[in-house]
Design a protein around this motif. Structure first.
Motif, short mmCIF file in Angstrom:
data_model
loop_
_atom_site.label_atom_id
_atom_site.label_comp_id
_atom_site.label_asym_id
_atom_site.label_seq_id
_atom_site.Cartn_x
_atom_site.Cartn_y
_atom_site.Cartn_z
N SER A 1 0.84 -1.11 -0.16
CA SER A 1 -0.11 -0.02 0.20
C SER A 1 0.80 1.26 0.15
O SER A 1 2.06 1.34 0.45
CB SER A 1 -0.91 -0.14 1.29
OG SER A 1 -1.70 1.39 1.28
N ASP A 2 0.42 2.38 -0.54
CA ASP A 2 0.85 3.69 -0.47
C ASP A 2 0.38 4.62 0.53
O ASP A 2 0.68 5.72 0.52
CB ASP A 2 0.83 4.35 -2.04
CG ASP A 2 1.67 3.76 -2.67
OD1 ASP A 2 2.78 3.20 -2.59
OD2 ASP A 2 1.30 3.86 -3.99
N HIS A 3 -0.36 3.87 1.75
CA HIS A 3 -0.84 4.53 2.63
C HIS A 3 -0.30 3.92 4.05
O HIS A 3 0.21 2.89 4.05
CB HIS A 3 -2.34 4.38 2.69
CG HIS A 3 -2.86 5.25 1.61
ND1 HIS A 3 -3.54 6.27 1.59
CD2 HIS A 3 -3.30 4.76 0.46
CE1 HIS A 3 -4.14 6.69 0.56
NE2 HIS A 3 -3.86 5.56 -0.46
N ALA A 4 -0.11 4.49 5.07
CA ALA A 4 0.26 4.13 6.25
C ALA A 4 -0.59 2.91 6.79
O ALA A 4 -2.12 3.01 6.74
CB ALA A 4 0.33 5.24 7.37
N ASP A 5 -0.03 2.21 7.49
CA ASP A 5 -0.84 1.12 8.18
C ASP A 5 -1.21 1.55 9.61
O ASP A 5 -1.18 2.62 9.92
CB ASP A 5 -0.25 -0.39 8.18
CG ASP A 5 1.19 -0.37 8.93
OD1 ASP A 5 1.38 0.61 9.40
OD2 ASP A 5 1.78 -1.39 8.84
N TRP A 6 -1.92 0.73 10.51
CA TRP A 6 -2.18 0.97 11.62
C TRP A 6 -0.98 1.74 12.48
O TRP A 6 -1.26 2.85 13.10
CB TRP A 6 -3.01 -0.20 12.31
CG TRP A 6 -3.28 0.00 13.85
CD1 TRP A 6 -2.56 -0.47 14.83
CD2 TRP A 6 -4.46 0.70 14.44
NE1 TRP A 6 -3.08 -0.16 15.94
CE2 TRP A 6 -4.20 0.68 15.83
CE3 TRP A 6 -5.48 1.33 13.92
CZ2 TRP A 6 -5.23 1.17 16.65
CZ3 TRP A 6 -6.43 1.82 14.45
CH2 TRP A 6 -6.34 1.84 16.08
N SER A 7 -0.16 1.05 12.56
CA SER A 7 0.93 1.47 13.51
C SER A 7 1.66 2.54 12.90
O SER A 7 2.04 3.67 13.74
CB SER A 7 2.11 0.21 13.68
OG SER A 7 2.65 -0.11 12.28
N GLY A 8 1.62 2.93 11.41
CA GLY A 8 2.18 4.08 10.72
C GLY A 8 1.44 5.29 11.17
O GLY A 8 1.89 6.24 11.44
N LEU A 9 0.18 5.04 11.10
CA LEU A 9 -0.69 6.14 11.69
C LEU A 9 -0.51 6.80 12.89
O LEU A 9 -0.42 8.07 13.34
CB LEU A 9 -2.07 5.77 11.28
CG LEU A 9 -2.70 5.44 9.84
CD1 LEU A 9 -4.04 4.77 9.97
CD2 LEU A 9 -2.84 6.94 9.10
N LEU A 10 -0.48 5.60 13.75
CA LEU A 10 -0.44 5.79 15.32
C LEU A 10 1.21 6.77 15.61
O LEU A 10 1.15 7.68 16.15
CB LEU A 10 -0.34 4.75 16.12
CG LEU A 10 -1.92 4.14 16.18
CD1 LEU A 10 -2.08 2.97 17.13
CD2 LEU A 10 -2.96 5.29 16.60
N SER A 11 2.14 6.20 15.08
CA SER A 11 3.50 6.63 15.23
C SER A 11 3.73 7.91 14.56
O SER A 11 4.39 8.93 15.40
CB SER A 11 4.63 5.50 14.61
OG SER A 11 4.41 5.81 13.04
N THR A 12 3.06 8.28 13.28
CA THR A 12 3.02 9.57 12.83
C THR A 12 2.49 10.50 13.71
O THR A 12 2.93 11.72 13.86
CB THR A 12 2.39 9.60 11.33
OG1 THR A 12 3.16 8.47 10.44
CG2 THR A 12 2.83 10.82 10.60
N ILE A 13 1.26 10.37 14.05
CA ILE A 13 0.39 11.25 14.95
C ILE A 13 1.18 11.40 16.24
O ILE A 13 1.21 12.71 16.53
CB ILE A 13 -1.05 10.85 15.23
CG1 ILE A 13 -1.80 10.72 14.00
CG2 ILE A 13 -1.62 11.32 16.42
CD1 ILE A 13 -3.01 9.62 14.16
N GLN A 14 1.71 10.56 16.95
CA GLN A 14 2.54 10.66 18.16
C GLN A 14 3.77 11.68 17.70
O GLN A 14 3.85 12.59 18.76
CB GLN A 14 3.09 9.48 18.52
CG GLN A 14 3.68 9.46 20.01
CD GLN A 14 4.18 8.14 20.64
OE1 GLN A 14 4.35 7.27 19.78
NE2 GLN A 14 4.24 8.08 21.89
N GLU A 15 4.35 11.51 16.62
CA GLU A 15 5.59 12.37 16.47
C GLU A 15 5.21 13.76 16.18
O GLU A 15 5.96 14.64 16.21
CB GLU A 15 6.42 11.72 15.16
CG GLU A 15 7.11 10.46 15.57
CD GLU A 15 7.84 9.92 14.32
OE1 GLU A 15 9.01 10.32 14.09
OE2 GLU A 15 7.33 9.04 13.52
#
Length: 344
Positions: A277-291
């Motif tokens: 996928s060219d989109h963030a997965d579950w962990s990618g979404l959460l880590s990005t928001i946290q950062e």
């Protein structure tokens, strides 16, 4: 907390103080475009602001005559006293997040993004901010991506196995972003035929300075004996068309994040599905928001209601934002299962 710099209107994301829209759905005077997929970059705007690569792609997809101001990553401009800049989103080549600052208060609209490096896009750069607009295309815990190299290895094995029995391998991938992400590394393993839509995007990206092999068009294959064991890269719209039938016998594979859902491959009549996928997965979404460090989160696209509720449970001030349109870029499997309302 200061009043939000962003509003969500029937025309799209609006910055009242700057009097501009981000990826608007209807024609407006000033539009900042995060990337060149057609559900984000639409025709009819009086003026556009985007990265140079997105500008080149919009000229290829919309019109060579559009009024677009290119803005390099990290370069800032003042719009009605607001400082505006674009930063890498990692989604596709040229994709960007929009950073807006007023008196030290920062809002970021991310567009679409992914955490995985793909070899063709400038990697995601999380931006510290107070409010953050995030997608949630794959905003469920069940969506977790394997490393890209693992997926490429599986594709190569499939291609080689088909070649051994003189079958072609047809790999379905969106024409802008996904196709180039696959073609660049796979071209080292043999000849690749590309659909005209893919070739056009390869050419536009190459002209914009992105290093990606153009691939071969079917008209360039002069020896019919070569029509065995090839890899063919085509967009979803090619499935079932006369253009594709000429490659028979072939095995049909689909590269999409939606291949992670049981049953979709069968509904698309594919022999094999590759979860990419060219989109963030579950962990990618959460880590990005946290950062980002943001407390106020606006959630759009996909599983926005579920994802926003989860963020609220984690202590964020999160709210779902409904969008008016999705388009061809949100794209691959859902003509069958969700009326083409998600991207891959």
């Amino acid at each position: 907390m200061e009043k939000s710099l962003l509003q969500f209107t029937p025309k799209g994301i609006y910055c009242p103080e700057g009097d501009f829209y981000i990826d608007p759905w209807w024609p407006v005077d000033k539009a900042i475009i995060t990337h060149a997929h057609s559900d984000h970059a639409r025709r009819g705007m009086t003026s556009y602001i985007s990265t140079p690569i997105t500008a080149a792609l919009m000229r290829a997809r919309i019109s060579a005559d559009i009024n677009v101001h290119p803005l390099e990553y990290g370069e800032s401009i003042l719009i009605n006293g607001l400082r505006v800049s674009l930063h890498p989103a990692g989604h596709i080549p040229g994709s960007a997040q929009v950073r807006i600052e007023k008196n030290g208060y920062v809002a970021v609209a991310s567009g679409d993004y992914k955490v995985q490096a793909d070899g063709i896009s400038t990697p995601l750069e999380p931006i510290r901010c107070h409010e953050f607009v995030t997608e949630s295309t794959f905003g469920l815990p069940s969506f977790r991506w394997a490393a890209q190299d693992e997926v490429l290895t599986d594709i190569i094995k499939w291609w080689q196995a088909n070649a051994e029995v003189e079958k072609n391998s047809v790999l379905i991938a969106y024409a802008l972003g996904k196709a180039q992400r696959l073609i660049k590394p796979l071209s080292e393993n043999g000849r690749i035929i590309v659909h005209g839509a893919v070739y056009s995007m390869n050419q536009a990206l190459s002209n914009a300075g992105v290093q990606v092999p153009l691939g071969e068009r079917i008209s360039e294959v002069t020896n019919k004996k070569d029509f065995k064991g090839m890899l063919v890269v085509a967009p979803p719209s090619a499935i079932g068309t006369p253009w594709l039938k000429r490659f028979q016998p072939y095995s049909l594979g689909i590269a999409s994040g939606w291949m992670a859902i049981r049953g979709i491959r069968r509904r698309r009549a594919a022999d094999v599905g590759f979860v990419l996928s060219d989109h963030a997965d579950w962990s990618g979404l959460l880590s990005t928001i946290q950062e980002t460090g943001a407390h106020r989160i606006y959630v759009t696209h996909g599983y926005s209601d579920i994802f926003a509720r989860f963020l609220c449970e984690q202590g964020y001030d999160a709210r779902q934002v409904e969008t008016r349109f999705t388009g061809e870029a949100e794209e691959i499997d859902l003509p069958v299962i969700q009326e083409d309302t998600q991207s891959d």
